[in-house]
Design a protein around this motif. Sequence first.
Motif, PDB file in Angstrom:
ATOM      1  N   LYS A  82       4.057  -6.422  -3.374  1.00  0.00           N
ATOM      2  CA  LYS A  82       3.706  -5.148  -2.997  1.00  0.00           C
ATOM      3  C   LYS A  82       4.679  -4.333  -2.343  1.00  0.00           C
ATOM      4  CE  LYS A  82      -0.311  -4.478  -0.928  1.00  0.00           C
ATOM      5  NZ  LYS A  82      -1.450  -4.546   0.019  1.00  0.00           N
ATOM      6  N   LYS A  83       4.590  -3.174  -2.268  1.00  0.00           N
ATOM      7  CA  LYS A  83       5.818  -2.187  -1.772  1.00  0.00           C
ATOM      8  C   LYS A  83       5.627  -2.284  -0.175  1.00  0.00           C
ATOM      9  CE  LYS A  83       7.115   0.415  -5.853  1.00  0.00           C
ATOM     10  NZ  LYS A  83       7.095   1.800  -6.598  1.00  0.00           N
ATOM     11  N   SER A  84       6.631  -2.003   0.417  1.00  0.00           N
ATOM     12  CA  SER A  84       6.555  -1.450   1.915  1.00  0.00           C
ATOM     13  C   SER A  84       5.465  -0.373   2.138  1.00  0.00           C
ATOM     14  CB  SER A  84       7.725  -1.004   2.325  1.00  0.00           C
ATOM     15  OG  SER A  84       8.713  -2.042   2.401  1.00  0.00           O
ATOM     16  N   ASP A  85       4.612  -0.442   3.326  1.00  0.00           N
ATOM     17  CA  ASP A  85       3.780   0.593   3.645  1.00  0.00           C
ATOM     18  C   ASP A  85       4.023   0.994   5.131  1.00  0.00           C
ATOM     19  OD1 ASP A  85       2.331  -1.310   5.143  1.00  0.00           O
ATOM     20  OD2 ASP A  85       1.057  -1.927   3.194  1.00  0.00           O
ATOM     21  N   PRO A  86       3.375   1.712   5.499  1.00  0.00           N
ATOM     22  CA  PRO A  86       3.671   2.300   7.095  1.00  0.00           C
ATOM     23  C   PRO A  86       3.240   1.130   8.074  1.00  0.00           C
ATOM     24  CG  PRO A  86       2.469   4.174   5.970  1.00  0.00           C
ATOM     25  CD  PRO A  86       2.421   2.811   4.945  1.00  0.00           C
ATOM     26  N   HIS A  92       5.711  -7.245   1.840  1.00  0.00           N
ATOM     27  CA  HIS A  92       4.791  -8.212   2.163  1.00  0.00           C
ATOM     28  C   HIS A  92       5.400  -9.811   1.599  1.00  0.00           C
ATOM     29  CE1 HIS A  92       2.746  -4.546   1.888  1.00  0.00           C
ATOM     30  NE2 HIS A  92       1.836  -4.946   2.648  1.00  0.00           N
ATOM     31  N   GLY A  93       6.437  -9.979   1.634  1.00  0.00           N
ATOM     32  CA  GLY A  93       7.261 -11.183   1.113  1.00  0.00           C
ATOM     33  C   GLY A  93       6.880 -12.423   1.600  1.00  0.00           C
TER      34      GLY A  93
END
Length: 388
Positions: A82-86, A92-93
């Motif tokens: 999943k991509k980075s979020d605030p 989420h690695g």
Amino acid sequence: MISLLVKLFYGEMNMGDEKAVRRAYGTACSGAGIGFNVLLFAGKLIAGMLSGSVAIVSDAFNNLSDAGSSIISLVGFKLSNKKSDPQHPFGHGRLEYISGLCVSFLIILMGVELGKASIEKIIEPAQVKFSLLTAAILAASILVKLYMALYNSRIGKRLNAVTMKAMAKDSLSDAVATSVVLMSMIVAKLADIAIDGYCGVIVAAFILFTGITAARDTISPLLGQKPDSEFIEEVMRIVNAHKEIIGTHDLVVHDYGPGRLMITLHAEVDADMDILVAHDAVDNIENELREKLGCSAVVHMDPIVTDDVEVNATREEIKRVVSNIDSRMTIHDFRMVPGPTHTNVIFDVAVPFDIDMDDDELRKILGARIRDVDSKLNAVIEIDKCYC
């Protein structure tokens, strides 16, 4: 087979896109694991019911739990990409590590359950029926598990995927476990000795050892393990290859999951160098680290005096003193502040974690030895821990 599945569902992969490659191969390995383990569960359950062997039935449910482990790893690979979020600016690695830990706990749970069932079998033994069909099912299961261990290990090493490495260990332990079960059936047939329960205990112990080892390997990166020495050496090689850099220290590696490394370090430059030239060199280093090692990098400039004869001579003498205590220790951020009665020599010492003395003791020893060199020198020492 795994490469064929990847081509079938993802087409030709751009091997330079590490995240896409991890997702594709992780999904393929997990999907294959689910399919293989469900088939092995069905086959061994039939074999266990035909033979009346608790070890075979337990081994069958172990394969069913392995299918669950593959589902967990599949979900882990999906979520970790999943991509980075605030709320999670570094991505989420680490969910990949957590999924590997869940797989490890399932392995341990199956080892405990198998151990309990085997002890009950020892207390109340029952005759195990031997048949060629049962033996053939177990032999085929061993070959399948060895193949699963091979492809999970190979791809796990290639992608540095802890979940796949845990699954490889689990598959190898399953192959050994099934081999023990098969041998117990053969011994029971030839020698008429009921060792099914004892073999089950041996299998359970091996599964527990595998689970604990896999858990350790997944917990370590979550806690913040030391990076590979090869990675450290490569970072230092890249940085020190730039002619503007005199030395490096205070390297810190932050691991936010496979392919998501962030590093910080201090790079020493000549104090007389034009600040724009030094800044340009640092920018080039950060870009090179990102391109060659795939990590985000922040480099701090440390200006040091290089044209003062007294400072240089004192620095070299203190380097010798420090090295005599432990050759792995180094100094940095060295400066001298002269006064009418004494001169403060201020510097940091990079100390290995395994050195056999505390920081205060090391400061006292260094201070005394530096005064032996020159009674007017007063050492002001900061202790740093290093990866050396």
